[in-house]
Design a protein around this motif. Sequence first.
Motif, short mmCIF file in Angstrom:
data_model
loop_
_atom_site.label_atom_id
_atom_site.label_comp_id
_atom_site.label_asym_id
_atom_site.label_seq_id
_atom_site.Cartn_x
_atom_site.Cartn_y
_atom_site.Cartn_z
N SER A 278 -5.98 8.79 11.51
CA SER A 278 -4.80 9.09 10.27
C SER A 278 -3.69 9.49 11.03
O SER A 278 -3.43 9.60 12.27
CB SER A 278 -4.86 9.89 9.48
N ASP B 168 -3.25 7.66 3.88
CA ASP B 168 -3.05 5.78 2.98
C ASP B 168 -3.32 7.00 1.72
O ASP B 168 -4.65 7.34 1.69
CB ASP B 168 -3.88 5.61 4.09
N GLN B 169 -2.61 6.39 0.04
CA GLN B 169 -3.49 6.33 -1.01
C GLN B 169 -4.01 5.44 -1.47
O GLN B 169 -5.39 5.74 -2.43
CB GLN B 169 -2.58 6.42 -1.83
N GLN B 170 -4.61 4.45 -0.60
CA GLN B 170 -6.03 3.24 -1.36
C GLN B 170 -6.13 2.67 -2.05
O GLN B 170 -6.26 2.34 -2.90
CB GLN B 170 -7.63 3.96 -1.33
N PRO C 293 0.94 -1.25 -0.45
CA PRO C 293 -0.10 -0.61 0.14
C PRO C 293 1.29 1.23 0.19
O PRO C 293 2.12 1.22 0.82
CB PRO C 293 -0.98 0.23 1.53
N VAL D 275 1.48 5.63 0.41
CA VAL D 275 1.54 5.92 1.43
C VAL D 275 1.67 7.76 1.28
O VAL D 275 3.22 7.64 0.42
CB VAL D 275 1.90 6.14 3.40
#
Length: 355
Positions: free
Chosen positions: A213, A271-273, A34, A36
């Motif tokens: 976050s 978080d960039q998902q 994931p 970030v």
Amino acid sequence: MLRSVIVVCLLLLMPLARAETAVPVRVATTTLQPLVEVVPVSGSVSTARVATLSAEVEGRVSGLPVEEGQRIEKGALLMTLDDELVQRDLDRDRAEVARLGSTLDDAQRRLSEASTLAERRSIAASEVRGLEAAVAQADAALAGARAGLQRREALARRHRLEAPFSGVISRRLTELGEWVEPGTGVLELITLQQLRADLQVPQRFYARAEPGSRVELQFEGHPGEDFVLPVTARIPLSSQQARTFLLRIALPDDIAGLIPGMSVQGELLLDQQQQGVVVFRDALLRQVDGRVAVWRAVNEAGQWRAREQQVRSGLAFDGVVEVREGLEAGELVVVEGNESLREGQLLNLLNHEAD
């Protein structure tokens, strides 16, 4: 003769040419994980409780037993006002209560005697009713005097300022002998518990910086230490001049040496998902023309060789960098010993077994 010497020299040098030295390096495998985004933030340490204390009555300051920086407990005496006149009024009110108490006792005694005589029909009923009214009046007068005494006692207590909670005196706003009035600040009290970090964040990140976050914080008193903590609250009030809003992070009590007003630096981790290929930051080599490259370790005919690969980097976080172009997950890249490699150079992988 000369030709023979040259042939002999070439024969002697051939083993040296074949004996290529392998350069010792360490490698790491690119992974898919994931992504970030890291946003630099700054702010200061604040406290949940800051109180500017003031007197409830006017008067001259007769006692101020605290100094700036002094730690005090809840209920500790902080300031006294001259209460000589109030004490004299208290003495008068207590005497009045005592007098009216005696008057009520006497009225009740006479009513009791009259009631006994009334049973024998030795006194008029109207006289008994008059004594009952006198008792009621004396009782009411005593109740009023007691209420006045309680009010005077409450007024006297208000000549003493006590700490509403445990903390530290941060400012002393008055001195002995000064005249103070209700609402005028005399002391500032802060608590060293329930500290939080208040961070200014660019408003374009407002929608993504939600409670929970992660933020990686650094404090001046803790060099080399990082504290990863969740966002506690997002304050929508923004600074129109700086185009920022406030993020608040509750700080644990076990971080020693923190005081309100201390500066704090940090990185907001968003978080960039989505996932991406990442590589350790040490693998990247930035060239003078602005290009970025890595050295791949490629197994060719049972030998590890260095192969340069141009890449396009992206987000950087937690010691790794996103590689948007040039690498895929599962490739070996050199992370130590890559500063002076040459294309095709033989490698000795110190931390990887040969296939």
